[in-house]
Design an enzyme around this catalytic site. Structure first.
Site, PDB file in Angstrom:
ATOM      1  N   GLU A   1      31.981  -3.884  32.430  1.00  0.00           N
ATOM      2  CA  GLU A   1      32.503  -3.097  31.306  1.00  0.00           C
ATOM      3  C   GLU A   1      31.800  -3.457  30.007  1.00  0.00           C
ATOM      4  OE1 GLU A   1      36.773  -3.444  31.100  1.00  0.00           O
ATOM      5  OE2 GLU A   1      37.028  -2.865  33.198  1.00  0.00           O
TER       6      GLU A   1
ATOM      7  N   GLU B   1      35.366   6.367  30.842  1.00  0.00           N
ATOM      8  CA  GLU B   1      36.823   6.379  31.079  1.00  0.00           C
ATOM      9  C   GLU B   1      37.574   6.779  29.816  1.00  0.00           C
ATOM     10  OE1 GLU B   1      38.494   3.070  33.214  1.00  0.00           O
ATOM     11  OE2 GLU B   1      40.551   3.798  32.889  1.00  0.00           O
TER      12      GLU B   1
HETATM   13  O1  KIV Z   1      38.815  -0.957  38.335  1.00  0.00           O
HETATM   14  C1  KIV Z   1      38.752   0.267  38.507  1.00  0.00           C
HETATM   15  O2  KIV Z   1      39.361   0.834  39.419  1.00  0.00           O
HETATM   16  C2  KIV Z   1      37.927   1.036  37.594  1.00  0.00           C
HETATM   17  C3  KIV Z   1      38.002   2.538  37.666  1.00  0.00           C
HETATM   18  C4  KIV Z   1      39.277   3.033  37.135  1.00  0.00           C
HETATM   19  C5  KIV Z   1      36.837   3.193  37.029  1.00  0.00           C
HETATM   20  O3  KIV Z   1      37.223   0.485  36.811  1.00  0.00           O
END
Ligand code: KIV
Length: 285
Positions: A117, A184
């Protein structure tokens, strides 16, 4: 549909106008089912902290958690491309730590790619990991590992300054070598602009219809979360009710004696009835 999905196969989908279908999975059984259904990519998301471990958010998920669940998915999903999430604090502290942990996820699980991220702030990590030959999927917009900084799971990219920051993040992760980026919870027009501008793949969740692909959390799309249905998801099945009924029917059958019957057992025995009678007498007090 037998060919293994690779980075190149996914990249070929963008110019061909084919949408990438991604779903989260965390275990062997569900990964097999997702594979049979023909999904292109499986994300072993750190959302497993909530869906599998019952935490409130993803922050407590460890490398060991990710390794265990990813291994299970890799054994189940033979055709889809498999992405393993890097958990909170497995890449934030230093470039070296990021490379070491990305390497562990690939070596110890058999996943094909790691996801982390952040945008410009993690570009040096993305560059170093991709330079090791590990494909990277970036993740920008509402990044759940920053839930405390955001003050909750909130839409990002609202307002001109935020929109511009997210576009800059998208350009940074592309420039750093990511081949895919999850967008997201950002406004659809912003996601459309980013998707049109980037050469790399965009995969949306709560980002409108213009991304190159879509990802949803398995439990959300299958209707396994009691009452939890934010508008960014759609339930494509009511697996929760089907499972609840199955458990309840099983419980009722066990309690009533309707299950198991002799047909559910292995009636052939090496022991004669005489022997079993003598045995019963022997152990009676
Ligand atoms: O951890 C996860 O499931 C995610 C998705 C929602 C993209 O990062």
């Amino acid at each position: 549909m037998t060919d293994k999905i690779t980075v190149a196969a996914l990249q070929a989908m963008k110019p061909a106008g084919k949408k990438i279908v991604m779903v989260t999975c965390y275990d062997y059984t569900c990964a097999r089912i997702a594979d049979k259904a023909g999904v292109d990519a499986v994300l072993v998301g750190d959302s497993l902290g909530m869906t599998m471990l019952g935490y409130e958010n993803t922050l407590a998920v460890t490398m060991e958690d990710m390794i265990t669940y990813t291994r299970s998915v890799v054994r189940g999903a033979r055709r889809p491309f498999i992405i393993a999430d890097m958990p909170f604090m497995s890449y934030q502290t230093s470039v070296e730590e990021a490379v070491r942990n990305a390497g562990r996820l690939i070596k110890e699980t058999g996943a094909h790619c790691v996801k982390l991220e952040g945008g410009a702030s993690v570009a040096d990590r993305i560059r170093a990991i991709t330079e090791c030959g590990i494909p990277v999927c970036a993740h920008i917009g509402m990044t759940p590992q920053s839930v405390n900084a955001f003050g909750g799971f909130k839409v990002q990219g609202k307002g001109e300054a935020n929109a511009e920051r997210i576009v800059r993040d998208a350009l940074s992760v592309q420039e750093a070598g990511a081949f895919m980026v999850v967008l997201e919870c950002i406004p659809p027009k912003l996601a459309a602009l980013i998707t049109a501008r980037l050469a790399i793949l965009t995969v949306g969740i709560g980002a409108g219809p213009s991304c190159d692909g879509q990802v949803l959390v398995m439990q959300d799309l299958l209707g396994m979360n009691d009452g939890f249905a934010p508008k960014i998801i759609r339930r494509f099945a009511d697996a929760g009710s089907v499972m609840e009924k199955g458990f309840a029917d099983y419980a009722a059958a066990v309690r009533s004696g309707a299950f198991p019957t002799v047909e559910n057992s292995f009636p052939k025995s090496d022991c004669s009835d005489d022997f079993l009678r003598t045995l019963a007498e022997k152990i009676a007090d």
